[in-house]
Design an enzyme around this catalytic site. Structure first.
Site, PDB file in Angstrom:
ATOM      1  N   SER A   3      -7.486   6.568  -1.001  1.00 26.07           N
ATOM      2  CA  SER A   3      -7.285   5.123  -0.911  1.00 26.07           C
ATOM      3  C   SER A   3      -8.303   4.626   0.093  1.00 26.07           C
ATOM      4  CB  SER A   3      -5.858   4.786  -0.439  1.00 26.07           C
ATOM      5  OG  SER A   3      -5.692   3.391  -0.311  1.00 26.07           O
ATOM      6  N   SER A   4      -9.200   3.738  -0.346  1.00 24.66           N
ATOM      7  CA  SER A   4     -10.340   3.329   0.476  1.00 24.66           C
ATOM      8  C   SER A   4      -9.901   2.590   1.743  1.00 24.66           C
ATOM      9  CB  SER A   4     -11.275   2.424  -0.327  1.00 24.66           C
ATOM     10  OG  SER A   4     -11.787   3.092  -1.452  1.00 24.66           O
ATOM     11  N   GLN A   5     -10.816   2.510   2.694  1.00 25.25           N
ATOM     12  CA  GLN A   5     -10.560   1.779   3.930  1.00 25.25           C
ATOM     13  C   GLN A   5     -10.286   0.307   3.607  1.00 25.25           C
ATOM     14  OE1 GLN A   5     -13.933   1.148   6.430  1.00 25.25           O
ATOM     15  NE2 GLN A   5     -12.724   0.732   8.249  1.00 25.25           N
TER      16      GLN A   5
ATOM     17  N   ARG B   1       0.827  -1.211   0.000  1.00 25.15           N
ATOM     18  CA  ARG B   1       0.000   0.000   0.000  1.00 25.15           C
ATOM     19  C   ARG B   1       0.857   1.255   0.000  1.00 25.15           C
ATOM     20  NH1 ARG B   1      -4.516   2.144   4.450  1.00 25.15           N
ATOM     21  NH2 ARG B   1      -5.976   2.999   2.927  1.00 25.15           N
TER      22      ARG B   1
END
Length: 385
Positions: A74-76, A43
Site C-alpha cells: 500500500s503506497s505512501q 485504509r
C-alpha cells in the site's frame, strides 16, 4: 474481516482524520475532492491488521502472500495524494489504474469519479488482484480489480479519461495510448537515470505533453514492458555495497571501478541546500549532456568516503559525481571533474532549477539519444526547462 468493536472503529476514524490533517498541512492534499476521498475510504480495510497508528502511518505498508512472501504494497499516502492531485479526476470519468496493489487507491479513485464514473484496475500478481477485488467488494466500492499484464491496459473499459500507474514505468505502452480518450491525462512514476518522477502528461494527438515532475520512489513495472535498466552491484574491496545505474546501457567495468575507488576525494558543492536541487541537477545533466556516460550511484557504506546517492559522468580514466548531500566526489584520473563542474556552473547560471521547473514530454518514435532526448521502446522523452 472480523467485526471490530465500536471503540476500535472510532480509534481508526480518529487516526484517519489525523493523517489527512497532516497531509493537508504538508500541502500534499490541495483540493476538497481529494481530501474528502481520503477522509471517507478506510485504509484499515486494505492493509494487514495493525493498530490505528500503524495503519495510518505516512509510509508504505508491505503485504505478504499466503506463504509469507512479499506480494504487494500500500503506497505512501503522501505520494498517493500528490499523484491524485496531479490526475485531476472529475465526476463521471472513466479511469484506468495500472497496479491495483491492495485496492486502496482504486477505492479513492472511485470516490473521486462518483457513481456515474468507472474505475478499472489491473494487477500483475494474481493473488493481489484477487484480494483487491474481494476487499473492494467488501467495502461496497464500485471499482473493479482485474488480473493481467498492465501493458495491455483493460480494453473493455476504454476509452479512459484518466490513466494512472502505481508502478514505475519506462515508457507508455501503446495500449494505454490506444485506450486513452482524445483529451486524456496520464499520471505515472517514470524512471529516469535510476530515479523515479511522478509526471502528469496531457494527450495532444500522438504525443503526451508533461507538467512539472515530482520526485518519488515506486516498485518497478512487471511484465513484457518492464524497462531494461542497466545496473551493476559492486562489492569490491574498495567499495562495499555500491550500485551503479546507467540510462544508456554503458557501464564502467568492475576492475576499472575498483581501481578508481582506491583513491578519491570530495568537496562541498554550493547550491544544493534547496529542496529538489539534486533532482534538478540530475535532470539538467540529462537535458544538457544526454544519457551517454551518465551514471547514478548508490552507496551503502561510508568506506569510500560518502553514503547515499549521487549522479555524474564517467570516462576511461575515472568518474566524478554530485551526491544528494551536496558534495562533488572525484575518483580516478579522467577529465570528468571538469565536465561535471561545467554542468554545475551552467545549472547555477540558469538559476539552479529544481525538479519542478522542468517539462518532460513523450513524443512518438525513437529518436537518437542526445541532449534533451531519451529514447524508449516506442517513444522519446524530450526535456526542457
Amino acid at each position: 474481516m472480523a467485526r471490530r468493536a465500536d471503540s476500535e472503529l472510532t480509534s481508526y476514524a480518529l487516526a484517519r482524520e489525523g493523517m489527512v490533517n497532516d497531509l493537508v498541512d504538508a500541502g500534499a492534499l490541495r483540493t476538497p475532492a481529494v481530501e474528502a476521498a481520503f477522509r471517507s475510504v478506510p485504509r484499515e480495510a486494505f492493509v494487514p491488521p495493525g493498530s490505528p497508528a500503524e495503519v495510518y502511518v505516512d509510509s508504505v505498508i508491505p503485504v505478504s502472500d499466503s506463504r509469507g512472501r512479499w506480494l504487494t504494497t500500500s503506497s505512501q499516502p503522501t505520494m498517493m495524494a500528490i499523484m491524485l492531485e496531479q490526475l485531476d479526476v472529475r465526476p463521471g470519468q472513466a479511469i484506468l489504474e495500472i497496479g491495483a496493489g491492495t485496492g486502496y487507491n482504486a477505492a479513492l479513485l472511485a470516490r473521486l469519479t462518483g457513481p456515474r464514473g468507472r474505475v478499472h484496475s489491473v494487477e500483475y500478481e494474481p493473488e493481489a488482484a484477487r484480494r483487491a477485488a474481494e476487499t473492494l467488494a467488501r467495502v461496497d466500492s464500485p471499482a473493479l480489480a482485474h488480473p493481467g499484464d498492465g501493458a495491455d491496459g483493460w480494453p473493455p473499459g476504454a476509452p479512459y479519461d484518466r490513466i494512472i500507474s502505481s508502478v514505475a514505468v519506462w515508457d507508455i505502452p501503446d495500449a494505454w495510448s490506444a485506450q486513452a480518450a482524445a483529451n486524456a491525462r496520464l499520471v505515472a512514476p517514470f524512471t529516469l537515470l535510476g530515479s523515479d518522477y511522478s509526471i502528469a502528461l496531457d494527450r495532444e494527438s500522438d504525443s503526451w505533453r508533461g507538467r512539472a515532475p515530482e520526485a518519488c520512489s515506486f516498485v518497478r513495472f512487471k511484465g513484457r514492458m518492464a524497462h531494461p535498466e542497466q545496473r551493476m552491484h559492486f562489492d569490491g574491496e574498495n567499495a562495499p555495497s555500491l550500485t551503479v545505474t546507467s540510462e544508456s546501457g554503458e557501464l564502467p567495468s568492475a576492475p576499472d571501478l575498483d581501481r578508481w575507488l582506491a583513491a578519491g576525494r570530495g568537496e562541498p558543492v554550493e547550491g544544493f541546500d534547496a529542496r529538489g536541487a539534486w533532482e534538478g541537477f540530475l535532470l539538467w545533466l540529462l537535458m544538457s549532456s544526454g544519457p551517454e556516460r551518465l551514471i547514478r550511484l548508490t552507496s551503502g557504506s561510508r568506506a569510500i568516503g560518502w553514503q547515499g546517492i549521487a549522479v555524474g559522468i564517467w570516462d576511461e580514466g575515472g568518474f566524478a559525481a554530485v551526491t544528494a548531500a551536496g558534495r562533488l566526489i572525484r575518483y580516478g584520473q579522467g577529465d570528468t571533474p571538469s565536465a561535471v563542474r561545467s554542468h554545475l556552473n551552467a545549472w547555477r547560471a540558469a538559476g539552479r532549477p529544481s525538479a519542478e521547473a522542468y517539462r518532460l514530454s513523450l513524443v512518438p518514435g525513437r529518436e537518437p539519444p542526445g541532449p534533451a532526448r531519451l529514447p524508449r521502446f516506442t517513444h522519446t522523452w524530450q526535456i526542457e526547462v
